[in-house]
Motif scaffolding. Structure first.
Motif, PDB file in Angstrom:
ATOM      1  N   SER A 132       0.865  -1.182   0.000  1.00 42.96           N
ATOM      2  CA  SER A 132       0.000   0.000   0.000  1.00 42.96           C
ATOM      3  C   SER A 132       0.898   1.227   0.000  1.00 42.96           C
ATOM      4  CB  SER A 132      -0.931   0.005   1.223  1.00 42.96           C
ATOM      5  OG  SER A 132      -0.180   0.048   2.416  1.00 42.96           O
ATOM      6  N   GLU A 192      -5.589  -7.437  -7.594  1.00 44.21           N
ATOM      7  CA  GLU A 192      -6.441  -7.812  -6.476  1.00 44.21           C
ATOM      8  C   GLU A 192      -6.423  -6.649  -5.497  1.00 44.21           C
ATOM      9  OE1 GLU A 192      -6.764 -11.179  -2.996  1.00 44.21           O
ATOM     10  OE2 GLU A 192      -6.399 -11.833  -5.047  1.00 44.21           O
ATOM     11  N   VAL A 193      -7.591  -6.066  -5.288  1.00 43.95           N
ATOM     12  CA  VAL A 193      -7.756  -4.909  -4.413  1.00 43.95           C
ATOM     13  C   VAL A 193      -8.911  -5.183  -3.482  1.00 43.95           C
ATOM     14  CG1 VAL A 193      -8.077  -2.418  -4.290  1.00 43.95           C
ATOM     15  CG2 VAL A 193      -6.992  -3.422  -6.309  1.00 43.95           C
ATOM     16  N   GLN A 194      -8.649  -5.146  -2.187  1.00 40.00           N
ATOM     17  CA  GLN A 194      -9.687  -5.419  -1.191  1.00 40.00           C
ATOM     18  C   GLN A 194     -10.376  -6.755  -1.473  1.00 40.00           C
ATOM     19  OE1 GLN A 194     -11.960  -1.740  -1.559  1.00 40.00           O
ATOM     20  NE2 GLN A 194     -10.997  -0.928   0.287  1.00 40.00           N
ATOM     21  N   ALA A 195      -9.565  -7.769  -1.747  1.00 42.34           N
ATOM     22  CA  ALA A 195     -10.019  -9.149  -1.968  1.00 42.34           C
ATOM     23  C   ALA A 195     -10.876  -9.292  -3.224  1.00 42.34           C
ATOM     24  CB  ALA A 195     -10.784  -9.673  -0.755  1.00 42.34           C
ATOM     25  N   LYS A 196     -10.838  -8.311  -4.126  1.00 42.10           N
ATOM     26  CA  LYS A 196     -11.583  -8.391  -5.373  1.00 42.10           C
ATOM     27  C   LYS A 196     -10.615  -8.352  -6.552  1.00 42.10           C
ATOM     28  CE  LYS A 196     -15.761  -6.130  -3.611  1.00 42.10           C
ATOM     29  NZ  LYS A 196     -16.680  -4.977  -3.772  1.00 42.10           N
ATOM     30  N   ILE A 198      -4.510   1.637   0.746  1.00 43.27           N
ATOM     31  CA  ILE A 198      -5.303   0.456   0.392  1.00 43.27           C
ATOM     32  C   ILE A 198      -4.379  -0.597  -0.220  1.00 43.27           C
ATOM     33  CG2 ILE A 198      -7.083  -0.444  -1.159  1.00 43.27           C
ATOM     34  CD1 ILE A 198      -8.726   1.958  -0.619  1.00 43.27           C
ATOM     35  N   HIS A 245      -2.847  -3.633  -2.306  1.00 44.96           N
ATOM     36  CA  HIS A 245      -3.169  -4.179  -3.624  1.00 44.96           C
ATOM     37  C   HIS A 245      -1.939  -4.875  -4.185  1.00 44.96           C
ATOM     38  CE1 HIS A 245      -1.596  -0.082  -4.170  1.00 44.96           C
ATOM     39  NE2 HIS A 245      -1.081  -0.509  -5.326  1.00 44.96           N
ATOM     40  N   GLN A 277     -12.655   5.208  -2.355  1.00 42.10           N
ATOM     41  CA  GLN A 277     -12.710   3.785  -2.655  1.00 42.10           C
ATOM     42  C   GLN A 277     -12.115   3.537  -4.043  1.00 42.10           C
ATOM     43  OE1 GLN A 277     -13.673   1.400  -0.510  1.00 42.10           O
ATOM     44  NE2 GLN A 277     -13.990   3.026   1.000  1.00 42.10           N
TER      45      GLN A 277
END
Length: 261
Positions: free
Chosen positions: A29, A46-50, A66, A68, A96
């Protein structure tokens, strides 16, 4: 205003990278915000488990702090650009992660900025950085390019819709094997993906097409694979999503193949 312009090179950093297939940027981050975009090729984030895909026509805004990480999924070298904004400038953007549409003008602007870094004058560079910031602020925003889901009903449907072996089948033909009604599928896809299944499938086809073109597949063969009877229809579809024709992408990929990394 002039004082801000005089200091803008201390508030915006731009860098370019070249990634080989499967090369990975490990989880991290940043104190500054990152706008990440592909100049050629595709990265998977992959960012915030997405999982988020970054094709050439879109970029990813990642706010400060954040975590990633990313991996290059293209067979050929991926040319990538990162624009870092100091925390004060980040207040102009979402708190976000989100996708931003990237115009051809913006891509050329970044290439010009990289050239000026090496050969230009600081006054010119400052003005280009200000235009880059203005363009980022006004770029259309999206939640995801190709959103994913773990929903037990929707997940296998998305796997079928993104399966290249099924691209010649229509959306209706694929959905016919599932028991949900068209209205139920619409409600489910909007709730889980904020996107209709037809649009989701079109984006999946675009990602596949970009990678196949960069591997040397002919436009005619790819048109047939994607279910188009005429190459002209595929070319129109591709340009609508990427802002360039398949031939232009192939030419750019070939010219980038000789870059020394």
């Amino acid at each position: 205003m002039q004082n801000m312009l005089d200091q803008i090179e201390q508030r915006i950093e731009i860098s370019q990278y070249f990634y080989k297939k499967d090369e990975e940027v490990y989880p991290h981050s940043c104190i500054w915000g990152d706008f990440n975009m592909s100049l050629d090729g595709i990265l998977e984030y992959e960012v915030q488990a997405k999982k988020i895909w970054s094709p050439p026509s879109y970029g990813i805004w990642i706010p400060p702090h954040i975590p990633h990480h990313s991996i290059a999924v293209d067979q050929h070298t991926t040319h990538y650009a990162v624009i870092r904004l100091d925390p004060a400038l980040c207040l102009k953007f979402s708190a976000q992660p989100e996708m931003l549409s990237v115009s051809d003008f913006f891509r050329q602007l970044l290439l010009e900025a990289f050239h000026i870094q090496q050969h230009g004058k600081i006054e010119h560079y400052r003005h280009v950085l200000q235009v880059i910031l203005d363009q980022l602020c006004s770029a259309p925003k999206h939640h995801h390019y190709l959103p994913q889901t773990h929903h037990p009903v929707l997940k296998p449907i998305l796997e079928d819709l993104s399966n290249p072996e099924l691209f010649q089948q229509s959306l209706q033909q694929i959905l016919a094997s599932y028991t949900l009604s068209e209205r139920q599928l619409l409600r489910l896809s909007q709730a889980e993906l904020q996107l209709g299944l037809s649009e989701w499938r079109s984006r999946a086809k675009i990602l596949h097409a970009i990678m196949q073109l960069r591997q040397g597949q002919s436009i005619k063969a790819l048109s047939i694979e994607l279910g188009y009877q005429h190459s002209s229809n595929f070319i129109e579809f591709f340009k609508r999503y990427t802002g360039q024709t398949p031939a232009q992408l192939k030419t750019h990929a070939s010219s980038c193949g000789n870059i020394n990394i």
